[in-house]
Design a protein around this motif. Sequence first.
Motif, PDB file in Angstrom:
ATOM      1  N   PRO A  73       0.832  -1.207   0.000  1.00 40.58           N
ATOM      2  CA  PRO A  73       0.000   0.000   0.000  1.00 40.58           C
ATOM      3  C   PRO A  73       0.866   1.257   0.000  1.00 40.58           C
ATOM      4  O   PRO A  73       1.995   1.244   0.505  1.00 40.58           O
ATOM      5  N   PRO A  74       0.343   2.341  -0.552  1.00 37.00           N
ATOM      6  CA  PRO A  74       1.113   3.589  -0.525  1.00 37.00           C
ATOM      7  C   PRO A  74       1.264   4.090   0.909  1.00 37.00           C
ATOM      8  O   PRO A  74       0.498   3.723   1.794  1.00 37.00           O
ATOM      9  N   GLU A  75       2.271   4.916   1.101  1.00 38.30           N
ATOM     10  CA  GLU A  75       2.476   5.512   2.420  1.00 38.30           C
ATOM     11  C   GLU A  75       1.284   6.400   2.749  1.00 38.30           C
ATOM     12  O   GLU A  75       0.827   7.161   1.896  1.00 38.30           O
ATOM     13  N   PRO A  76       0.778   6.300   3.970  1.00 43.41           N
ATOM     14  CA  PRO A  76      -0.365   7.139   4.329  1.00 43.41           C
ATOM     15  C   PRO A  76       0.040   8.603   4.441  1.00 43.41           C
ATOM     16  O   PRO A  76       1.078   8.935   5.007  1.00 43.41           O
ATOM     17  N   LEU A  77      -0.765   9.465   3.882  1.00 44.29           N
ATOM     18  CA  LEU A  77      -0.439  10.892   3.881  1.00 44.29           C
ATOM     19  C   LEU A  77      -0.663  11.541   5.236  1.00 44.29           C
ATOM     20  O   LEU A  77      -0.229  12.667   5.450  1.00 44.29           O
ATOM     21  N   GLY A  78      -1.318  10.855   6.166  1.00 45.69           N
ATOM     22  CA  GLY A  78      -1.585  11.431   7.481  1.00 45.69           C
ATOM     23  C   GLY A  78      -0.347  11.609   8.338  1.00 45.69           C
ATOM     24  O   GLY A  78      -0.328  12.423   9.253  1.00 45.69           O
ATOM     25  N   ALA A  79       0.698  10.865   8.049  1.00 47.76           N
ATOM     26  CA  ALA A  79       1.937  10.961   8.822  1.00 47.76           C
ATOM     27  C   ALA A  79       2.811  12.075   8.254  1.00 47.76           C
ATOM     28  O   ALA A  79       2.805  12.319   7.048  1.00 47.76           O
ATOM     29  N   PRO A  80       3.576  12.757   9.107  1.00 47.91           N
ATOM     30  CA  PRO A  80       4.498  13.786   8.608  1.00 47.91           C
ATOM     31  C   PRO A  80       5.496  13.198   7.604  1.00 47.91           C
ATOM     32  O   PRO A  80       5.888  12.039   7.709  1.00 47.91           O
TER      33      PRO A  80
END
Length: 157
Positions: A73-80
């Motif tokens: 899965p792509p890296e979640p954008l919620g994390a810095p």
Amino acid sequence: MRELPTTFSLPQRVLHWVMVALILFNLLLPQGMGGTGLDIGVVPPAFVHILVGSAVLTLGLLRLLLRLIDGVPPEPLGAPKVFRRLARFGQWVFYALFFAMPLSGLMGLYGGSAAALVLHGQVLRWLWWLLIAVHVSLALAHQFLWKTDMLGKMLRG
């Protein structure tokens, strides 16, 4: 171009948790390989350690192939962004350790390399513990701080 999966596949998740168990087993119970280990009396403790390490090497190769074939899965954008980059780097350090740890142990044991044994039993062992601590901390941050559900993708799919 192939679309990225939204979660980890069942084989990827199973391999992850089986490898967690095997790696922790060998880190916590060095099986007579210079540590206290666990003597189960049926087979020599060192053989158990080598067998588990060889399984990690084999499963690590299988896991890498699955990653390259199935994707992740792509890296979640919620994390810095800095933590997303750290996570990407950390994933590849894990893969390097899947190979470096068992190979250095085998080179030290069967190749007679004292440097490989120091690398295996001291340097890489402590790198494993550091990486595990960072990995678990970031997984918890994803779940509870950033609420990205990355942990859920590894637990439930």
